[in-house]
Enzyme design. Structure first.
Site, mmCIF file in Angstrom:
data_model
loop_
_atom_site.group_PDB
_atom_site.id
_atom_site.type_symbol
_atom_site.label_atom_id
_atom_site.label_comp_id
_atom_site.label_asym_id
_atom_site.label_seq_id
_atom_site.Cartn_x
_atom_site.Cartn_y
_atom_site.Cartn_z
ATOM 1 N N HIS A 1 -4.828 11.512 50.812
ATOM 2 C CA HIS A 1 -3.491 11.052 49.791
ATOM 3 C C HIS A 1 -3.998 10.244 48.896
ATOM 4 C CE1 HIS A 1 -1.343 13.434 52.914
ATOM 5 N NE2 HIS A 1 -1.692 12.691 53.795
ATOM 6 N N ARG B 1 3.834 -1.003 38.589
ATOM 7 C CA ARG B 1 2.682 -1.539 37.802
ATOM 8 C C ARG B 1 2.026 -0.902 37.107
ATOM 9 N NH1 ARG B 1 -0.890 1.067 40.914
ATOM 10 N NH2 ARG B 1 -0.458 1.592 42.747
HETATM 11 P P1 ADP Z 1 1.469 6.005 48.923
HETATM 12 O O1 ADP Z 1 2.412 5.244 48.493
HETATM 13 O O2 ADP Z 1 0.839 5.884 50.355
HETATM 14 O O3 ADP Z 1 0.480 6.423 47.858
HETATM 15 P P2 ADP Z 1 2.973 8.426 48.460
HETATM 16 O O4 ADP Z 1 4.481 8.694 48.869
HETATM 17 O O5 ADP Z 1 2.717 8.188 46.989
HETATM 18 O O6 ADP Z 1 2.147 7.314 49.312
HETATM 19 O O7 ADP Z 1 2.198 10.000 48.572
HETATM 20 C C1 ADP Z 1 0.726 9.940 48.492
HETATM 21 C C2 ADP Z 1 0.424 11.365 48.300
HETATM 22 O O8 ADP Z 1 0.751 11.940 49.737
HETATM 23 C C3 ADP Z 1 1.164 11.994 47.429
HETATM 24 O O9 ADP Z 1 0.391 12.001 46.154
HETATM 25 C C4 ADP Z 1 0.963 13.534 47.867
HETATM 26 O O10 ADP Z 1 -0.041 14.099 47.564
HETATM 27 C C5 ADP Z 1 1.221 13.529 49.474
HETATM 28 N N1 ADP Z 1 2.663 13.538 49.849
HETATM 29 C C6 ADP Z 1 3.604 12.549 49.948
HETATM 30 N N2 ADP Z 1 4.668 13.086 50.122
HETATM 31 C C7 ADP Z 1 4.505 14.265 50.324
HETATM 32 C C8 ADP Z 1 5.296 15.529 51.027
HETATM 33 N N3 ADP Z 1 6.699 15.310 51.326
HETATM 34 N N4 ADP Z 1 4.885 16.504 51.229
HETATM 35 C C9 ADP Z 1 3.547 16.853 50.856
HETATM 36 N N5 ADP Z 1 2.742 15.863 50.390
HETATM 37 C C10 ADP Z 1 3.052 14.698 50.157
#
Ligand code: ADP
Length: 455
Positions: free
Chosen positions: A187, A244
């Site tokens: 991620h 940010r």
């Molecule tokens: P963080 O704030 O920890 O970075 P995010 O919500 O931005 O978390 O999610 C990080 C990554 O996780 C996303 O870019 C995506 O690749 C994956 N991800 C997040 N939510 C989902 C979802 N509902 N289904 C599939 N992948 C997801």
């Protein structure tokens, strides 16, 4: 100014000390960068209360977007589509099961206070849910001091596409198109590009308007990013807003021809944005590779040591945003990102070619880096055609990390080995010249093997 010893808990995370240093040096403003305190509402507030300018949004906007569950509620109120799931923290495993079954497995457990992929668990089977919830809650508690975890449907095969937003204090909110950030490991983004190969001008306009609506709903000012998952059918879902500047902002700067950090400062100084939305059309293609001190051949283990030799790529359309120099010590106190290598070219194919050339030119000796991994990644037909999703990189990790070294690397290694051997063992210069001359990969391999070099 030295603000404290290397551990960030004794330096970069001490807001009071940063403010004191700013006051002592006569600084008027604090730019929080993209790590450490950049998304801490209390810090933004403390900076303002100290009579300084915080280069970022109002504390209230950081708070509104700070918790993923609050951000989801805000998005829903603003008519912004979100991934199916809850907007409140889960009470227990029974509640989690009932919700998971209502939209079906796989599901994703997420820390409400989350960031950096922490406190996230993909759950594919019913029987894994209770244990995954417990471990996500523990990890969230450790990382964020808050064990609130909620649940989302886990989407298979979407892209991560995010929209850059710029808002001034006078009510103008504009978007600067998208960045494609699907190439992720755990991620976490590894390569980003702008524009996205999957986004048409019409979709860009729709996603952009949605991001602007979310930013307006939060009372947003300054630079921020709305992250979305883009499904194969063109539907998109709001994930969160990063309040940010982001690591990957240079790709937007290059295709939009503007300096986002300069605009952050100008907005913080009260200037009006003098642009019209229609002036933001991406020109050409930009790609960024995050160069980290990790060993891809060894499970991406962080690598530490001293940079003994650094040679930077250059030439038209090549940008290096780096934090290292010859002699730098790379330790374990901070994130493993050493630098970002960014290229800009008229087309995506040319940008990839330019990135490959720049990566080959780059030399970082002393620590293992992700450089070679990026070369393999860019050589893959799926990456070249842009046929990627957020699950793509993990699914191809074994293939990418066990692939033989790039032909150019083998050739250079063979020449180096032959020259070294010639120097050490008085080898005839013919062998070295043969390595240079011999055009076939097998020939280079043979020379390398002869000189005891593993190929
Ligand atoms: P963080 O704030 O920890 O970075 P995010 O919500 O931005 O978390 O999610 C990080 C990554 O996780 C996303 O870019 C995506 O690749 C994956 N991800 C997040 N939510 C989902 C979802 N509902 N289904 C599939 N992948 C997801």
């Amino acid at each position: 100014m030295c603000i404290g010893p290397p551990p960030s808990s004794q330096s970069y995370l001490l807001g009071d000390r940063l403010i004191e240093v700013a006051q002592r040096t006569g600084a008027q403003a604090i730019h929080p960068g993209y790590g450490f305190l950049s998304e801490r509402a209390w810090f933004a507030r403390a900076v303002r209360e100290a009579g300084l300018v915080f280069v970022g949004p109002p504390a209230e906007a950081i708070e509104a977007m700070g918790s993923k569950t609050d951000a989801r509620q805000l998005a829903i109120r603003a008519g912004v589509p979100v991934v199916p799931g809850t907007t409140e923290a889960l009470r227990d495993a029974d509640e989690a099961m009932a919700i998971a079954e209502s939209f079906g497995f796989p599901v994703l457990l997420k820390a409400a206070a989350g960031g950096g992929g922490k406190g996230m668990r993909v759950v594919r089977e019913r029987h894994e849910l209770a244990a995954a919830l417990g471990s996500a809650q523990r990890e969230a508690k450790n990382a964020f001091g808050d064990d609130a975890v909620y649940i989302e449907k886990y989407l298979d095969g979407p892209r991560h596409v995010e929209i850059q937003v710029l808002a001034d204090m006078h009510g103008t909110v504009l978007h600067l198109g998208e960045r494609e950030c699907s190439l992720q490991r755990r991620h976490q983004k590894m390569v980003e590009e702008a524009p996205s190969p999957a986004v048409s001008p019409a979709l860009r306009a729709r996603m952009g308007e949605t991001a602007v609506a979310a930013a307006r709903a939060a009372g947003y000012v300054n630079a921020g990013t709305c992250e979305f998952l883009l499904d194969r059918d063109g539907s998109f879902y709001f994930l969160e807003m990063n309040t940010r500047i982001q690591v990957e902002h240079p790709v937007t700067e290059l295709v939009m021809g503007l300096d986002l950090v300069q605009w952050q400062l100008r907005i913080a100084a009260g200037e009006r944005l003098p642009f019209e939305q229609k002036s933001f059309e991406p020109r050409g293609w930009a790609i960024e590779c995050r160069i980290t001190s990790e060993d891809p051949g060894n499970g991406f283990l962080p690598s530490t040591g001293r940079i003994t030799h650094l040679h930077l790529p250059s030439g038209p359309g090549v940008r290096w945003d780096g934090g290292i120099e010859d002699g730098s010590e790379v330790g374990l106190h901070y994130d493993p990102m050493l630098a970002k290598l960014i290229v800009h070219a008229p087309t995506r194919a040319l940008a990839i070619a330019r990135m490959e050339r720049a990566l080959r030119e780059l030399v970082i000796d002393g620590v293992e880096t992700s450089r070679g991994f990026h070369l393999r990644l860019l050589a893959h037909p799926d990456v070249r055609s842009g046929d990627i999703s957020i699950q793509w990189l993990e699914a191809h990790l074994a293939e990418l990390t066990s692939a033989p070294p790039h032909e150019e690397t083998v050739r250079l290694a063979a020449i180096a080995a032959a020259l070294a051997a010639q120097h050490d063992r008085g080898l005839t210069s013919d062998t070295a010249h043969a390595a240079r001359r011999d055009g076939t990969l097998e020939g280079w391999r043979a020379v390398a093997r002869r000189e005891g070099l593993r190929t």
